[in-house]
Design an enzyme around this catalytic site. Structure first.
Site, short mmCIF file in Angstrom:
data_model
loop_
_atom_site.label_atom_id
_atom_site.label_comp_id
_atom_site.label_asym_id
_atom_site.label_seq_id
_atom_site.Cartn_x
_atom_site.Cartn_y
_atom_site.Cartn_z
N GLU A 127 0.83 -1.22 0.00
CA GLU A 127 0.00 0.00 0.00
C GLU A 127 0.86 1.26 0.00
O GLU A 127 0.58 2.22 0.73
CB GLU A 127 -0.92 -0.02 1.23
N CYS B 210 -10.66 -0.38 7.70
CA CYS B 210 -10.25 0.98 8.03
C CYS B 210 -11.02 2.03 7.25
O CYS B 210 -11.32 3.10 7.78
CB CYS B 210 -8.74 1.15 7.78
#
Lengths: 643, 643
Positions: free
Chosen positions: A312, A406
């Protein structure tokens, strides 16, 4: 566990600097800035009606609250989910808090109290709190801080506690946060445990908690955490590669963000808070440099950031391929948080420009129009026939929740506090950064703003209350070449990329009107962005457009759309109230690629590039990119190759 | 533990079909096919002198042998490393085995015996063997077979045992393999434990072990494993997403490879072995279809496969970006193994073409010229200033070993058995697929091959022994437009993409000469490969070329190289014995991009694309892509944008 005080001491908005802070602009509290109808209002209503309720239920069904109850000794069993499960609870609490601040609602307040009680019950007597570590980690503390997210969860708790306190005045969650923050202050810092969490966010949380409580030690610890990074702590203590953890280069020396994108921008956002509250001009200058570095080579045309799926992360300079754009929704949120703080610190319009671009084109795509399904990853291209249908939906479609959840509550807290990003005030007056219908109060003035933005470029600001002389500043976006403005009908100059500043003795009823030209813009990238060579993007107003398979005639796949720039400029807008909850589509003249039909994958190259488009021109509607994947999932592209 | 038998029963080469197998071509054993000098000989010498010795040492220092000793009760402690640590031992044993087959060497044989004894000691009485599972897994067997790699390690053991037995005649390792294979046969299959390993390779291993031992149950189990896939076993038993594990679609129905690239091609290679030994035409046809699907949209111009870093997977169709090309070295090896088996089954030249392209351009880049450092991932572009130097080296440079060390011993075993990929024999005669200086014997004939390939296109084949009439087939690569051939000086037709077939009563001293035109070829991709739009590749002979920063004049970065196709065709070759252990460079006329210097990342697009190159023409050397990153690490590109 829940008590009430006299109410918040700073404005009820995220990132509210103290009176002593070195900032150019100050937030307008929720309630003083209200979005009352129009584009964002609809999204915020979906958030209020659907997302926050669903989130409350998910905290139960996904196991987050159960984890806390197990830590509290109220339930038996093993905790479940990723190590940062508590943070989803806190982000949801923050969302609920801001939402309550927007409009009181007993049901929401009931949820907040109920969840707060669960959180409070799980806290250890000395303030420590992290349900997964308390149970799965058998109470072991801070031994694997590069991965454990203990400070990360704490930071989100602090943000939630501040939101709930600012909005409701209740101190139940704030008490928990203070107890944990005091424990952190007692444990970490120079001469104590000299470590940093692998995932920043505690910095922002501590500064906000300082702002709310006045406890200077929280700010000092935040500053220590910011300055401790980039000096080898994580590598030395955990033998871990530091880039991912934003720990390779000191914040004051970094020139371009790198590593895990959410971590990187949460850190810089927290550093901006520290710089503001400590008046640290050197730190602010470093953050300006790093922000410029991000814009120069590591930002998608949507404002999205973080191009790599693996870990990421930010990619190399100019590594911004559309098909594998990671562009995590949380990274867009973090970019908005950082960029908003840079705006507060400096008052520079370019920061508000990026907030706009990111909100419309990198944040909003992360949630479905119904407010019920999410993108974690935001691709800028989906190829035709990428996979058989069942696989494509699983891999590429929106999802109701995630194992690593998240993004959904992060979206919720952003939408529920979005009023606060509309305007600021200063000693000079009021600044309007984002264009929404609603009311803004600040510096003794109240302004009624009316607009059909982003579909229409007219923004009408009428003075409803006035302290006499003040400055009304309206952002003129950098994209708005040809913008015009009037004050009570008289023309004034509007310069793109700057604020239109009208300083005068305002009377109630005075009108300042800004007219932003909603012409179709055709944009290309620096040639170093190899992945979009020979391609262009179509924009109108603040929106990036996309062609989605659902709108194409039979036989034409989105992959094969080719364009001529001169023709694109004449694309006609058409408002379609029936489509995708109401969008202005652009009727694009396009051509179908001749060459995609057959032939081997690699072939002899001609002296000149093979022609890419048939002579026949079709007209197909382009939709705003944020609205894609709300119908049958199919091919989509944002970057169109030239014919 | 080591005993000797009469010697191997099938040719001493990888993938050696039984006499009954349905194949068009049969391998020539090591020793009957020898590469004696030239390009590949140098690489094989580096492998023999450096890599295999270093590998032997690494098995000790990286902990692989220690793990086995712990499992054997010879050492105390915890095993270390990834779950498939044993497989590195087996791949190294296979490499050492083939290397001994190439040329007997007491030191290598000593190593083989020593390591074999360690392996044998670790085996459980009932044949089970997996040191990590025996120790870290506390002896629990097959409970997490989607991740445990227990069959994967077994498959590599079988391949190693066969190599060692075929090359040395010793049965020590074969005895271990048979005992484990018997245990697998007793445990898995219809009506027994109906599960498959998450990582294929056991299929190839079992078929080879069947070939070596004649034990039909090994072939039956391999076939069961092949046909068991794609029916939901992994998803059902382990709640795991099946695509990654090559378990979403039955092998007989798959049309394009997907999921983890190494797993996918190891499975199809094993399926090809099963199809050959069972005469399963349906299975072979499915493999042809899938191979064509791979070539149609999922193969890099280098022959590399598997474009995604995340989960090391094949991408969507046409997802072949150069900068983030994953193109794992092991995937290239797996592709060669699969494609070689397709060649044996069918005799089609296109398979030998892909073996050539992949060996030179996707496999060979994985090892440094010295044979001491490796690429796990093979990028086709590295941007200038991607990271500061210290970071770039760690992220992008070659490494002496890896925590996940699958690639280095995989490279070793491929180089040590490379002689076997040069030629085959059939009832008709001898087929020469790859061009190397050396000797080939088959069908009663012996051929001396002389060539300076890949630098020069002349391949001279002289008959040294002849059975009388036979067919000599020489592959004419599909790229070799304008190829010419002579038989004893008389011209014969050579058709690119087919075999030049000369059937006659050969006499000793007869010469067949093939002349492949080493012209510079400029190649572009299907326009659906978005990431290389407007770009071309330069090839010469079997080699893909690259521009590397080390060869560029000051001020020009590789990112900014622009080309004109007509000029590239006139690029002059220059053989540089001093450079990179001897390479033919191409002196490319290039231009420097004007536009890369300044400006915002996104900008208004002109009606026509902005000119990309200055008028000034520079000449810079391009090197073969395989040789990049053997000097100071810097920017590199394979795809050149048009000026």
């Amino acid at each position: 566990m829940t008590s009430t005080t006299a109410g918040p001491t700073v404005p009820s908005a995220p990132a509210a600097p103290t009176a002593a802070a070195a900032v150019a602009l100050r937030p307008v509290p929720l309630g003083d800035s209200t979005i009352t109808s129009g584009f964002w209002f609809e999204r915020m209503q979906a958030n209020r009606r659907q997302a926050i309720r669903t989130g409350y239920e998910k905290l139960e069904t996904a196991g987050n609250l159960r984890n806390l109850r197990i830590a509290a000794g109220q339930e038996q069993g093993e905790v479940t989910g990723p190590i940062f499960m508590d943070s989803d609870v806190y982000k949801w609490l923050e969302a609920a808090g801001w939402e309550y601040g927007r409009q009181a609602d007993d049901e929401v307040l009931g949820w907040i109290r109920e969840v707060t009680d669960v959180v409070a019950a799980a806290q250890a007597p000395d303030g420590y709190l992290d349900s997964v570590q308390q149970v799965r980690g058998k109470g072991e503390r801070y031994t694997g801080l590069h991965w454990s997210h203990e400070h990360y969860c704490a930071g989100h708790l602090f943000q939630a506690a501040v939101a709930v306190h600012r909005s409701t005045g209740e101190t139940g969650l704030l008490d928990v946060a203070v107890k944990l923050a005091d424990h952190l202050v007692a444990t970490f810092g120079a001469g104590k445990t000299e470590e940093v969490d692998g995932h920043p966010v505690v910095e922002m949380g501590l500064v906000e908690l300082f702002r709310e409580t006045g406890t200077r030690e929280y700010l000092d610890l935040a500053r220590w955490f910011v300055d401790a990074r980039g000096h080898g702590i994580i590598q030395t203590k955990h033998d871990a590669e530091p880039t991912y953890f934003s720990d390779r280069v000191p914040v004051r020396e970094q020139t371009s963000p790198e590593g895990h994108s959410v971590r990187a921008v949460y850190l810089t956002a927290g550093a901006a808070d520290v710089a503001a509250e400590t008046g640290d001009a050197e730190l602010l200058a470093a953050l300006v440099r790093q922000w410029e570095g991000m814009l120069a080579s590591k930002t998608y045309v949507t404002g999205g950031i973080g191009s790599r799926w693996d870990w990421e992360q930010f990619g190399d300079h100019y590594e911004l391929g559309p098909d594998r754009a990671y562009a995590e929704t949380c990274a867009a949120i973090g970019s908005v948080q950082w960029t908003w703080r840079m705006l507060l610190a400096t008052g520079d319009a370019r920061y508000a420009d990026l907030v706009e671009r990111t909100l419309y084109n990198a944040f909003l795509p992360g949630v479905s129009l119904a407010g019920t399904e999410y993108f974690y990853v935001n691709a800028l291209q989906l190829r035709h026939g990428a996979f058989p249908e069942e696989e494509r939906s699983a891999t590429h479609g929106r999802r109701p929740w995630f194992d690593c959840a998240c993004c959904p509550p992060n979206i919720m807290r952003t939408l529920s506090s979005l009023d606060a990003y509309v305007a600021t005030s200063s000693t000079d007056g009021v600044q309007v950064h984002q264009f929404t219908t609603g009311t803004v109060s600040g510096a003794g003035a109240t302004l009624d703003v009316t607009t059909d933005y982003p579909w229409d470029g007219t923004v009408r600001v009428q003075v409803a209350r006035t302290p006499g002389e003040f400055e009304l500043a309206l952002r003129v976006p950098a994209w708005a070449e040809g913008a015009m403005a009037t004050v009570n009908g008289s023309a004034v100059e509007a310069v793109p990329g700057e604020y239109l500043r009208v300083r005068r003795e305002f009377a109630v009823g005075d009108v300042v009107e800004l007219v932003l030209p909603m012409t179709v813009r055709v944009v290309e990238a620096d040639p170093r962005v190899d992945a979009v060579r020979g391609c262009v993007v179509v924009e109108r107003g603040p929106l990036v457009y996309a062609v989605e398979q659902a709108d194409l005639p039979g036989g034409l796949v989105a992959d094969d759309v080719r364009v001529r720039v001169a023709e694109l400029r004449g694309a006609q807008p058409e408002h379609r109230p029936d489509l995708l909850e109401g969008v202005t589509v652009l009727q694009l003249p396009v051509h179908a690629a001749l060459s995609a039909a057959t032939g081997p994958l690699y072939r002899p190259a001609g002296d000149d590039p093979a022609p890419q488009g048939a002579d026949e021109t079709l007209t197909v509607p382009a939709i705003p990119y944020y609205a894609w994947a709300n119908r049958e999932l199919g091919a989509m592209r944002v970057w169109f190759p030239r014919a």
